[in-house]
Write an enzyme that holds these catalytic residues in place. Structure first.
Site, PDB file in Angstrom:
ATOM      1  N   HIS A 305      10.953 -43.559   0.511  1.00  0.00           N
ATOM      2  CA  HIS A 305      11.010 -42.935   1.826  1.00  0.00           C
ATOM      3  C   HIS A 305       9.640 -42.383   2.164  1.00  0.00           C
ATOM      4  CE1 HIS A 305      12.390 -40.427   5.145  1.00  0.00           C
ATOM      5  NE2 HIS A 305      13.411 -41.246   5.186  1.00  0.00           N
ATOM      6  N   ASP A 362      20.298 -45.132   2.743  1.00  0.00           N
ATOM      7  CA  ASP A 362      20.815 -46.475   2.999  1.00  0.00           C
ATOM      8  C   ASP A 362      21.262 -47.211   1.750  1.00  0.00           C
ATOM      9  OD1 ASP A 362      20.528 -46.370   5.718  1.00  0.00           O
ATOM     10  OD2 ASP A 362      18.394 -46.788   5.567  1.00  0.00           O
TER      11      ASP A 362
HETATM   12  N1  CMC Z   1      10.342 -51.080  -3.834  1.00  0.00           N
HETATM   13  C1  CMC Z   1       9.227 -51.296  -4.553  1.00  0.00           C
HETATM   14  N2  CMC Z   1       8.049 -50.670  -4.314  1.00  0.00           N
HETATM   15  C2  CMC Z   1       8.015 -49.787  -3.304  1.00  0.00           C
HETATM   16  C3  CMC Z   1       9.146 -49.509  -2.510  1.00  0.00           C
HETATM   17  C4  CMC Z   1      10.344 -50.189  -2.799  1.00  0.00           C
HETATM   18  N3  CMC Z   1      11.447 -49.972  -2.090  1.00  0.00           N
HETATM   19  N4  CMC Z   1       8.829 -48.591  -1.560  1.00  0.00           N
HETATM   20  C5  CMC Z   1       7.543 -48.308  -1.748  1.00  0.00           C
HETATM   21  N5  CMC Z   1       7.045 -49.027  -2.809  1.00  0.00           N
HETATM   22  C6  CMC Z   1       5.673 -48.951  -3.364  1.00  0.00           C
HETATM   23  C7  CMC Z   1       4.697 -49.701  -2.460  1.00  0.00           C
HETATM   24  O1  CMC Z   1       4.538 -51.039  -2.888  1.00  0.00           O
HETATM   25  C8  CMC Z   1       3.441 -48.899  -2.632  1.00  0.00           C
HETATM   26  O2  CMC Z   1       2.822 -49.272  -3.852  1.00  0.00           O
HETATM   27  P1  CMC Z   1       1.212 -49.222  -3.988  1.00  0.00           P
HETATM   28  O3  CMC Z   1       0.833 -47.794  -3.805  1.00  0.00           O
HETATM   29  O4  CMC Z   1       0.996 -49.738  -5.359  1.00  0.00           O
HETATM   30  O5  CMC Z   1       0.675 -50.114  -2.910  1.00  0.00           O
HETATM   31  C9  CMC Z   1       3.942 -47.466  -2.788  1.00  0.00           C
HETATM   32  O6  CMC Z   1       5.281 -47.578  -3.312  1.00  0.00           O
HETATM   33  C10 CMC Z   1       3.972 -46.692  -1.494  1.00  0.00           C
HETATM   34  O7  CMC Z   1       4.651 -47.466  -0.527  1.00  0.00           O
HETATM   35  P2  CMC Z   1       4.373 -47.362   1.035  1.00  0.00           P
HETATM   36  O8  CMC Z   1       4.973 -48.555   1.709  1.00  0.00           O
HETATM   37  O9  CMC Z   1       2.917 -47.096   1.276  1.00  0.00           O
HETATM   38  O10 CMC Z   1       5.182 -46.055   1.379  1.00  0.00           O
HETATM   39  P3  CMC Z   1       5.645 -45.605   2.798  1.00  0.00           P
HETATM   40  O11 CMC Z   1       5.878 -44.147   2.717  1.00  0.00           O
HETATM   41  O12 CMC Z   1       4.734 -46.103   3.862  1.00  0.00           O
HETATM   42  O13 CMC Z   1       7.028 -46.433   2.984  1.00  0.00           O
HETATM   43  C11 CMC Z   1       9.283 -47.061   3.114  1.00  0.00           C
HETATM   44  C12 CMC Z   1       8.286 -45.905   2.992  1.00  0.00           C
HETATM   45  C13 CMC Z   1      10.688 -46.495   3.366  1.00  0.00           C
HETATM   46  C14 CMC Z   1       8.930 -47.939   4.338  1.00  0.00           C
HETATM   47  C15 CMC Z   1       9.251 -47.900   1.817  1.00  0.00           C
HETATM   48  O14 CMC Z   1       9.554 -47.095   0.694  1.00  0.00           O
HETATM   49  C16 CMC Z   1      10.178 -49.122   1.871  1.00  0.00           C
HETATM   50  O15 CMC Z   1       9.795 -50.171   2.397  1.00  0.00           O
HETATM   51  N6  CMC Z   1      11.455 -48.977   1.333  1.00  0.00           N
HETATM   52  C17 CMC Z   1      12.423 -50.042   1.428  1.00  0.00           C
HETATM   53  C18 CMC Z   1      13.059 -50.026   2.814  1.00  0.00           C
HETATM   54  C19 CMC Z   1      14.023 -48.860   2.984  1.00  0.00           C
HETATM   55  O16 CMC Z   1      14.869 -48.603   2.143  1.00  0.00           O
HETATM   56  N7  CMC Z   1      13.908 -48.194   4.167  1.00  0.00           N
HETATM   57  C20 CMC Z   1      14.835 -47.120   4.532  1.00  0.00           C
HETATM   58  C21 CMC Z   1      14.185 -45.801   4.697  1.00  0.00           C
HETATM   59  S1  CMC Z   1      15.402 -44.500   4.801  1.00  0.00           S
HETATM   60  C22 CMC Z   1      16.150 -44.754   6.316  1.00  0.00           C
HETATM   61  C23 CMC Z   1      15.429 -44.102   7.418  1.00  0.00           C
HETATM   62  O17 CMC Z   1      15.234 -42.854   7.381  1.00  0.00           O
HETATM   63  O18 CMC Z   1      15.071 -44.840   8.379  1.00  0.00           O
END
Ligand code: CMC
Length: 427
Positions: A305, A362
Site C-alpha cells: 500500500h 483487497d
Molecule cells: N508484490 C511484489 N512487490 C511489490 C508489491 C507487490 N504487491 N508492491 C510493491 N512491491 C515492491 C515494488 O516492486 C518496489 O520494489 P523496489 O523498491 O525494489 O523497486 C517496492 O515494493 C515499492 O513499490 P512501489 O510500487 O514503489 O510502492 P507504491 O507505494 O508506489 O505502490 C501499490 C503501492 C499499492 C500500488 C503497490 O504495492 C501494488 O502495486 N500492490 C498491488 C496492487 C494492490 O494490491 N493495490 C491495492 C491497494 S489497496 C486498495 C486501495 O486503497 O485502493
C-alpha cells in the site's frame, strides 16, 4: 518543531510557514515558492505533497491507523452501519437515533432511477464490464437531474449527494442484471440500504427474496471499510474534476474511471484472479518467487500500500469477516486456504518484510464477495458504490473551502526547445 522552513538556492534564502493539523505530519506551505524563486517542486505521484485541508479521514500508515472524523475504522466496522458512517462522513458527527432514521429515510426516497435512464443499459453490449456501465450511467445522471447541479447552492449539493449515495446500489445492481440477462429488480425501501442492494442484485421477480442477515452484515461492513480513504487516487481525481466547477455527477464518474485501475479499486478482482490462478498451496512458493523477481512484472495483488507500511487495519476486519460468511453460507472454497497460506508465507519472507508489504483490504474482500455470489467483474463496482459517500463528502468539503483553487500541477519540461516549423515538402 519550528514554525517556518527556509530554502536556500544559491545566495538567496526564502522562508515558508509551517502549518500543523490536529494530528499527522506538518506541512510546509510553499504556495509562494514559484513567485519567490521561479522554481516548482517535483513530486511525481504526490508522495510528499498535501493538496488540501481535510477534516474527514486520517491515516497513519506506519501505525496502521485509519480514523473517520476521529473514530477508528475497527470500531465503526464492528458496531456501526454503512448509513451511520455515511452520515458521519457527510456531517462530521455521529447521528442521534432520530437523525439516523431521518437520513436513512431520505436516502431511501432517492433509490429509484429515472425510467429513461434504465433504457440506457440496453445500449451496452451484454458482456460490458460493470465499471464501463457505471462510468457511463453515473456520468449520465447529470442529464437527468438538472435541479441539483448548481454547485454554488448548498441545497443542490445536498440533494445531489443524497441522490448519488442512494442510486449507486440501483445502478450497480442493474449493471449486474443486464450482464446475466435477468430483468432489473426495482428498489425495495422496506429493506436496509445493503439488504435492498442484495435483493436488487440476486432477487428475481418470480420468487420472493429473503435477505441473509449474516451476508447483509458482512456486505455492510465491506461498504464501511471502503467508504473513504483520504486523498487516494480516485478521491484526488474527484477533487481535481470538481475544482473546475464540474457538476457532482460528472466528478463521481471521473472517480469511478480512476478507481477501475488494478493498482487501485481493481485490485480485489486482480487478487481473487491471482488466488484462483495459484489454485493450490503447493504453487505458492513459485508465485512468491515471481513477485520478487525484478525481471517479472508479476506482483502479489492485494499486497502493499502506498500509505500503510505496517498493516492495513481494514484487512484485519476483512479476514475475520471471511470466516463469518463462510460459516453462515457453509462455503468451503480452496481459495481461502490459498489466501491464508500465501499471507503467512509472504509475511515471513525477507523481501516482503524489508519492503513493508502487507495484505491490504483487497486481499480478502474478493474472497468474501465471491462466496456471497458476486462475479469478479462486480468487485470494483461494489468498491465504487461504497466509496461514493467518501467522494461526495470530499467534494462537498472542497467546494465549501474558501481557499479552494482549480487544480493545476506544473511539470519539468523535457521536450525539444523552440524550433521552426518545417513544411512537409521540405522534410
Ligand atoms: N508484490 C511484489 N512487490 C511489490 C508489491 C507487490 N504487491 N508492491 C510493491 N512491491 C515492491 C515494488 O516492486 C518496489 O520494489 P523496489 O523498491 O525494489 O523497486 C517496492 O515494493 C515499492 O513499490 P512501489 O510500487 O514503489 O510502492 P507504491 O507505494 O508506489 O505502490 C501499490 C503501492 C499499492 C500500488 C503497490 O504495492 C501494488 O502495486 N500492490 C498491488 C496492487 C494492490 O494490491 N493495490 C491495492 C491497494 S489497496 C486498495 C486501495 O486503497 O485502493
Amino acid at each position: 518543531m519550528s514554525d517556518s522552513a527556509s530554502l536556500k538556492i544559491g545566495d538567496k534564502e526564502s522562508g515558508y510557514p509551517i502549518r500543523s493539523g490536529s494530528i499527522g505530519p506538518d506541512v510546509i506551505d510553499i504556495r509562494k515558492l514559484y513567485a519567490e524563486t521561479g522554481c516548482f517542486t517535483y513530486d511525481p505521484g504526490f508522495t510528499s505533497t498535501a493538496s488540501c485541508d481535510s477534516a474527514l479521514t486520517y491515516i497513519d500508515g506506519d501505525e496502521g491507523v485509519l480514523l473517520h472524523r476521529g473514530y477508528p475504522i475497527g470500531e465503526l466496522a464492528e458496531d456501526s452501519s454503512f448509513m451511520e458512517v455515511s452520515y458521519l462522513l457527510l456531517n462530521g458527527e455521529l447521528p442521534s437515533k432520530d437523525e439516523l432514521d431521518s437520513f436513512t429515510y431520505t436516502i431511501s426516497r432517492h433509490t429509484m432511477l429515472h425510467e429513461q435512464l434504465m433504457q440506457f443499459y440496453r445500449g451496452f453490449r451484454r458482456d460490458a464490464h460493470p465499471m464501463a456501465i457505471m462510468c457511463g450511467v453515473v456520468g449520465a445522471l447529470s442529464a437527468f437531474y438538472h435541479d441539483s447541479t448548481d454547485i454554488a447552492d448548498p441545497d443542490h449539493r445536498r440533494i445531489s449527494s443524497h441522490r448519488l449515495i442512494a442510486k449507486m446500489p440501483t445502478i450497480a445492481a442493474a449493471a449486474y442484471k443486464y450482464s446475466v440477462g435477468q430483468p432489473f429488480v426495482y428498489p425495495d425501501n422496506s429493506l436496509s440500504y445493503t439488504g435492498n442492494f442484495l435483493k436488487m442484485t440476486f432477487g428475481v421477480p418470480a420468487e420472493p427474496y429473503e435477505v441473509n442477515p449474516v451476508v447483509e452484515r458482512a456486505l455492510d461492513r465491506i461498504f464501511i471499510l471502503h467508504a473513504d480513504h483520504e486523498q487516494n487516487a480516485s478521491t484526488s481525481t474527484v477533487r481535481l474534476a470538481g475544482s473546475s466547477g464540474a457538476n457532482p455527477f460528472a466528478c463521481i464518474a471521473a472517480g469511478i474511471a480512476c478507481l477501475w485501475g488494478p493498482a487501485h479499486g481493481g485490485a480485489n478482482e486482480a487478487a481473487l484472479n491471482m488466488l484462483r490462478e495459484i489454485g493450490t498451496p503447493d504453487k505458492i512458493p513459485h508465485y512468491i518467487e515471481r513477485a520478487k523477481d525484478k525481471n517479472d512484472p508479476f506482483r502479489l495483488m492485494g499486497f502493499g500500500h502506498r500509505v500503510y507500511k505496517n498493516y492495513d487495519p481494514r484487512a484485519t476486519v476483512m479476514q475475520k469477516t471471511v470466516r463469518e460468511v463462510f460459516d453462515a453460507l457453509k462455503v468451503s472454497d480452496p481459495v481461502f486456504e490459498v489466501a491464508l497460506q500465501l499471507e503467512e508465507m509472504a509475511l515471513n519472507d525477507p523481501y516482503f518484510i524489508e519492503k513493508k508489504l502487507f495484505p491490504n483490504v483487497d486481499f480478502y474482500s474478493g474472497v468474501i464477495l465471491s462466496a456471497i455470489g458476486f462475479p469478479t467483474t462486480m468487485f470494483t463496482a461494489l468498491f465504487a458504490l461504497a466509496r461514493t459517500v467518501g467522494w461526495v463528502a470530499q467534494w462537498n468539503e472542497m467546494i465549501s473551502d474558501p481557499g479552494q483553487k482549480i487544480g493545476r500541477p506544473r511539470q519539468l519540461y523535457t521536450g525539444p526547445t523552440q524550433r521552426p516549423y518545417v513544411k512537409i515538402g521540405d522534410r
